[in-house]
Design a protein around this motif. Structure first.
Motif, mmCIF file in Angstrom:
data_model
loop_
_atom_site.group_PDB
_atom_site.id
_atom_site.type_symbol
_atom_site.label_atom_id
_atom_site.label_comp_id
_atom_site.label_asym_id
_atom_site.label_seq_id
_atom_site.Cartn_x
_atom_site.Cartn_y
_atom_site.Cartn_z
ATOM 1 N N GLY A 74 0.815 -1.206 0.000
ATOM 2 C CA GLY A 74 0.000 0.000 0.000
ATOM 3 C C GLY A 74 0.851 1.259 0.000
ATOM 4 O O GLY A 74 0.492 2.259 -0.612
ATOM 5 N N GLN A 75 2.001 1.186 0.713
ATOM 6 C CA GLN A 75 2.840 2.389 0.769
ATOM 7 C C GLN A 75 3.509 2.663 -0.562
ATOM 8 O O GLN A 75 3.683 3.821 -0.949
ATOM 9 C CB GLN A 75 3.892 2.217 1.862
ATOM 10 C CG GLN A 75 3.262 2.105 3.236
ATOM 11 C CD GLN A 75 4.276 2.224 4.342
ATOM 12 O OE1 GLN A 75 5.289 2.892 4.185
ATOM 13 N NE2 GLN A 75 4.008 1.588 5.464
ATOM 14 N N THR A 76 3.891 1.594 -1.274
ATOM 15 C CA THR A 76 4.530 1.836 -2.576
ATOM 16 C C THR A 76 3.506 2.374 -3.575
ATOM 17 O O THR A 76 3.843 3.184 -4.436
ATOM 18 C CB THR A 76 5.160 0.552 -3.139
ATOM 19 O OG1 THR A 76 4.201 -0.493 -3.030
ATOM 20 C CG2 THR A 76 6.390 0.165 -2.400
ATOM 21 N N THR A 77 2.255 1.931 -3.433
ATOM 22 C CA THR A 77 1.216 2.431 -4.338
ATOM 23 C C THR A 77 1.142 3.954 -4.279
ATOM 24 O O THR A 77 0.911 4.621 -5.287
ATOM 25 C CB THR A 77 -0.142 1.820 -3.952
ATOM 26 O OG1 THR A 77 0.005 0.413 -3.891
ATOM 27 C CG2 THR A 77 -1.211 2.178 -4.948
ATOM 28 N N VAL A 78 1.346 4.503 -3.047
ATOM 29 C CA VAL A 78 1.247 5.948 -2.873
ATOM 30 C C VAL A 78 2.206 6.690 -3.796
ATOM 31 O O VAL A 78 1.854 7.731 -4.360
ATOM 32 C CB VAL A 78 1.507 6.302 -1.397
ATOM 33 C CG1 VAL A 78 1.647 7.800 -1.220
ATOM 34 C CG2 VAL A 78 0.395 5.766 -0.533
ATOM 35 N N PHE A 79 3.414 6.121 -3.997
ATOM 36 C CA PHE A 79 4.372 6.808 -4.869
ATOM 37 C C PHE A 79 3.856 6.880 -6.306
ATOM 38 O O PHE A 79 3.988 7.903 -6.974
ATOM 39 C CB PHE A 79 5.724 6.099 -4.819
ATOM 40 C CG PHE A 79 6.463 6.362 -3.550
ATOM 41 C CD1 PHE A 79 7.103 7.570 -3.366
ATOM 42 C CD2 PHE A 79 6.467 5.431 -2.535
ATOM 43 C CE1 PHE A 79 7.763 7.836 -2.179
ATOM 44 C CE2 PHE A 79 7.115 5.694 -1.347
ATOM 45 C CZ PHE A 79 7.759 6.888 -1.161
ATOM 46 N N PHE A 80 3.250 5.772 -6.739
ATOM 47 C CA PHE A 80 2.695 5.776 -8.091
ATOM 48 C C PHE A 80 1.600 6.832 -8.211
ATOM 49 O O PHE A 80 1.531 7.575 -9.186
ATOM 50 C CB PHE A 80 2.126 4.390 -8.431
ATOM 51 C CG PHE A 80 3.171 3.361 -8.679
ATOM 52 C CD1 PHE A 80 3.808 3.303 -9.895
ATOM 53 C CD2 PHE A 80 3.530 2.473 -7.693
ATOM 54 C CE1 PHE A 80 4.781 2.351 -10.130
ATOM 55 C CE2 PHE A 80 4.503 1.528 -7.913
ATOM 56 C CZ PHE A 80 5.134 1.462 -9.133
ATOM 57 N N VAL A 81 0.751 6.908 -7.182
ATOM 58 C CA VAL A 81 -0.344 7.877 -7.225
ATOM 59 C C VAL A 81 0.210 9.299 -7.260
ATOM 60 O O VAL A 81 -0.291 10.156 -8.001
ATOM 61 C CB VAL A 81 -1.284 7.683 -6.017
ATOM 62 C CG1 VAL A 81 -2.369 8.739 -6.025
ATOM 63 C CG2 VAL A 81 -1.882 6.302 -6.029
#
Lengths: 108, 504
Positions: free
Chosen positions: A66-73
């Motif tokens: 979930g935390q890595t997804t934030v970077f993509f967003v």
């Protein structure tokens, strides 16, 4: 008061509720505000509320995904800013001070 | 320095062949942008030709992959984030072909509107890559990235007619509402992640299959599902999330509109099918009623509101909402346990519709004349006398959109309605048939304007409709495909049936 605060330990649920509130503020803002720039800022607020949810949920699940997804967003949001501001500037250059109510060439 | 960890890092094995179509298109788009910026304007049609040449190797590799999936079965590649199955490949092929057709039809349009340059073509290709990633995403992060790559390129395309205020308005509206929808979709993804602990579609599907929820434990899952459906509903332009469509379709440059209606719809529906059937099949009883309502509302509202419009682009926008409703009927059918008709029929519909709609909008872009402003019904008056072949082509497209036999539209509509009837969704099937009769009125109105309306004073002073070679080619290819697929649909039906085996 301080005793009350000390007794309450923040959990991930708090952050999820905060994220939901922020998302709601953003969504209502898009619907009621009339300045294209502010509407656009409200969309960004919604995206960041989702980021907060992702981080809180990742913490709750003990999962890094979930935390890595934030970077993509965040990267996508930045790309959206570039395009969005370009479009808004090109409209404003033609019609200074236009609000969403003035932009009504298309209807039917 | 003793505790330095020098163990090798886990690296997913990369199936290069599977991503070659995207790499070819990406490389080509970047070369087109850079070389196009550094060189003086290229001779007539060369940008479009370069784009078409670019799509050919991509198309060939997609065919090779199609065969490979036939031999080896569908696989998830690169750490299971991309699904290479026939659903994805059919979408890739459709997107690539539609991109080539739109590029060809843009060539003379952009020249006429003095917008010639490599940018639009590069945007088409970049949007196509986003659409391809979206159609084969087996991971919600990739899905979001693909969706945004597609959408951001489409915002630019919608606003790309610099001198038309309508185009900029369309770009702004699309941008704000598209961003709004993306935020909903992303929130849905976040909540599904919270409920299942994964963002991978296959893993999520397996988790939900095994998990038993008690006492409203699945509240977060259901909220996520609802938000996801809102976001996807926006992207496919289904009622009640359709209100951006008429304005955006009308204001955007006509080739960009045809791109949205073909590639945008194809990719969004492919991902909707994959998400619902791979990640959430065990919750079908929760999402099927929502799709049912969206399908009925879309066919009814799309058909009725299309009839009362006076602007042809706006009519076609509402008719595209109606078509989205028809495709949703197939999606609804796919939600029934043990169904084998829903997915193939909606895919077949998408394939046929995306060629059909490019042809239709190509004719509209020719009739709109210099300035791209003449898209009301009156602009079509007397087209049969001025350009009989063009009027004939448009008539074929309109018959196909109405679902007349011998055209591809009949095959498409028959497929989804049969899928609904086989699953005993009789209400949907009956509403869809009535709505398609209502929608036929709209297509007849355009045909009457072309063939039967008398010339009025002032018509002589109008600019003549020019039919350049590239646009004529697009119309001819689309007509040929529409009729061929209408008369010999067997091979396409077989191809769409092959898509039934998904990566899970």
């Amino acid at each position: 008061m301080s005793a009350l605060l000390a007794a309450a330990t923040p959990t991930t649920t708090w952050y999820l509720i905060l994220a939901a509130v922020l998302f709601g503020i953003g969504a209502v803002g898009v619907l009621v505000r009339r300045n294209p720039l502010v509407m656009f800022m409200c969309v960004e607020l919604m995206l960041n509320a989702v980021n907060l949810s992702f981080v809180a949920l990742a913490k709750r699940l003990g999962d890094i995904g979930g935390q890595t997804t934030v970077f993509f967003v965040m990267v996508v949001a930045a790309a959206e800013v570039v395009v969005g501001l370009g479009i808004i500037v090109s409209i404003m250059r033609r019609r200074p001070g236009a609000t969403a109510d003035d932009i009504t060439a298309l209807k039917g | 320095m003793n505790n330095v960890d020098n163990s090798p890092i886990d690296w997913p094995s990369i199936d290069w062949l599977a991503i070659t179509p995207m790499i070819v298109l990406l490389g080509g788009a970047l070369v087109l942008l850079v070389v196009g910026a550094l060189t003086p304007r290229w001779p007539r049609s060369l940008y479009a030709l370069a784009t078409v040449v670019l799509t050919i190797p991509a198309l060939v590799i997609e065919m090779v992959l199609w065969n490979r999936v036939g031999h080896e079965g569908p696989v998830a590649v690169i750490g299971d984030v991309l699904a290479v199955d026939r659903l994805a490949l059919l979408a890739w092929i459709g997107i690539t072909v539609a991109t080539a057709l739109v590029a060809l039809s843009s060539s003379e349009y952009l020249r006429r509107e003095q917008l010639d340059g490599p940018e639009s073509y590069a945007m088409y290709v970049l949007a196509a890559i986003g659409g391809m990633a979206l159609a084969s995403a087996n991971e919600f992060v990739v899905l979001f990235l693909g969706l945004e790559t597609l959408s951001i390129a489409l915002y630019v395309l919608a606003a790309s007619h610099r001198r038309r205020v309508e185009s900029q308005e369309s770009g702004l509206k699309y941008f704000v509402l598209g961003g709004f929808a993306s935020a909903f979709l992303l929130y849905g993804i976040a909540l599904l992640y919270g409920a299942t602990g994964t963002t991978n579609l296959s893993t999520m599907g397996r988790f939900l299959e095994a998990e038993v929820f008690v006492n409203g434990d699945d509240a977060m899952l259901l909220a996520g599902l609802a938000l996801l459906l809102v976001g996807l509903g926006f992207k496919v332009a289904a009622v009640p999330f359709h209100f951006w469509t008429p304005d955006v379709y009308q204001g955007a440059p006509t080739p960009a509109t045809s791109f949205m209606a073909s590639v945008g719809k194809f990719a969004a529906f492919a991902t909707m099918l994959r998400v619902l059937l791979v990640a959430l099949p065990s919750r079908a009883d929760d999402w099927r009623p929502v799709i049912w309502v969206m399908a009925i509302a879309s066919v009814v509202i799309g058909s009725i509101l299309a009839v009362v419009q006076t602007d042809v682009k706006r009519m076609l926008a509402y008719s595209s909402i109606g078509h989205a409703g028809f495709i949703l009927i197939g999606v609804e059918a796919a939600g029934h346990a043990g169904d084998t008709d829903g997915l193939p029929s909606s895919l077949l519909y998408l394939t046929l519709y995306s060629v059909l709609v490019v042809g239709t909008f190509t004719v509209v872009s020719l009739v709109s004349r210099t300035g791209d402003g003449h898209t009301d019904l009156a602009a079509f008056r007397g087209l049969s006398k001025e350009r009989p072949a063009l009027a004939l082509g448009m008539t074929v497209f309109l018959f196909a959109q109405a679902g007349m036999p011998v055209t591809s539209g009949f095959v498409a509509k028959f497929g989804v309605i049969k899928a609904a009837a086989d699953n005993r969704s009789y209400a949907v099937a009956i509403v869809a048939m009535i709505a398609s009769v209502v929608a036929a009125v709209l297509y007849l109105r355009i045909m009457i304007s072309m063939w039967l309306s008398d010339a009025e004073s002032g018509d002589d002073q109008r600019e003549k409709v020019a039919v350049p070679f590239t646009s004529a080619l697009v119309v001819t290819v689309s007509v040929a495909f529409t009729l061929f697929a209408g008369i010999f649909p067997g091979w396409l039906i077989d191809a769409s049936r092959d898509a039934l085996v998904l990566v899970r």
